[in-house]
Design a protein around this motif. Structure first.
Motif: not given
Length: 239
Positions: A73-102
């Motif tokens: 009947g209610r929701l009092d608290v949301l903890i938005n914790n889910a996440g992933i990580i990627a290590y590529e620098g800007l010049d190495e980053l592929e669009m697929k990884e960028w979009l997945q991270m977002i």
């Protein structure tokens, strides 16, 4: 029983920080819905119900929150914790990884807040805690997409805090430093050693240490706290 009678949804609850938050909150009296796209690493304690949730899916979010409201009947608290990580620098980053991270780390937070706010506005109360990172406030070389999304989570939290401050909804972000979780255990050992060596306390944090910070922000003890950044990092950002 700091969360007695509160109904909580935790994302990314199968392991690491999310699992620690789930267990602690249940022991503090909450009814916890532990959601993840994966199965939990071990069984949850009493007071926890597992949910399958892909945080990138509008349909999953809608179904999960509707199921919680139908049961509690209610929701009092949301903890938005889910996440992933990627290590590529800007010049190495592929669009697929960028979009997945977002999709996971930023859009997932947006969708969760949106569903929770819709419920919490009707209730006139609620607490949302978004897990960002010290990399949402500072930077190291590489990991461009991760820095981008965690910085976004930081400011998304502040925006929501200001937007709903008069409607009883509090929104805060937590910024962990290096925490010993399956996510960091999968990283290169030399990278982990480098971050730990740069941490004034010279050790990794524990998931439970982040969970206790979340507990404060979820509880009524923090009733005058919104738009805040709770840094739990062994002193890293104080340097």
């Amino acid at each position: 029983m700091r969360l007695k009678n509160k109904v909580v949804l935790v994302t990314g609850a199968a392991s690491g920080i999310g699992y620690a938050v789930t267990e602690l909150f249940a022991k503090e009296g909450a009814t916890v819905f532990a959601s993840d796209i994966a199965d939990p690493v071990t069984a949850y304690c009493e007071g926890v119900e597992a949910l399958k949730l892909d945080v990138t899916s509008e349909e999953d979010w809608s179904s999960a929150v509707a199921a919680i409201i139908d049961k509690q009947g209610r929701l009092d608290v949301l903890i938005n914790n889910a996440g992933i990580i990627a290590y590529e620098g800007l010049d190495e980053l592929e669009m697929k990884e960028w979009l997945q991270m977002i999709a996971v780390d930023q859009t997932g937070v947006f969708l969760g807040m949106r569903e929770a706010v819709r419920v919490m506005r009707r209730q006139g109360a609620g607490s949302i805690v978004n897990i960002s990172s010290i990399w949402g406030s500072a930077a190291v070389a590489g990991a461009h997409a991760y820095h981008a999304v965690k910085g976004a989570v930081r400011n998304m939290s502040k925006n929501a805090a200001m937007t709903y401050a008069t409607q009883g909804i509090r929104v805060n972000s937590v910024h962990p430093g290096f925490i010993d979780t399956p996510l960091t255990q999968a990283q290169a050992a030399d990278l982990n050693d480098q971050v730990i060596d740069s941490t004034p306390m010279k050790r990794a944090g524990k998931p439970i240490e982040i969970a206790y910070g979340c507990l404060y922000l979820a509880s009524d003890e923090s009733s005058y706290v919104t738009g805040a950044e709770l840094v739990i990092d062994g002193g890293y950002l104080a340097q």
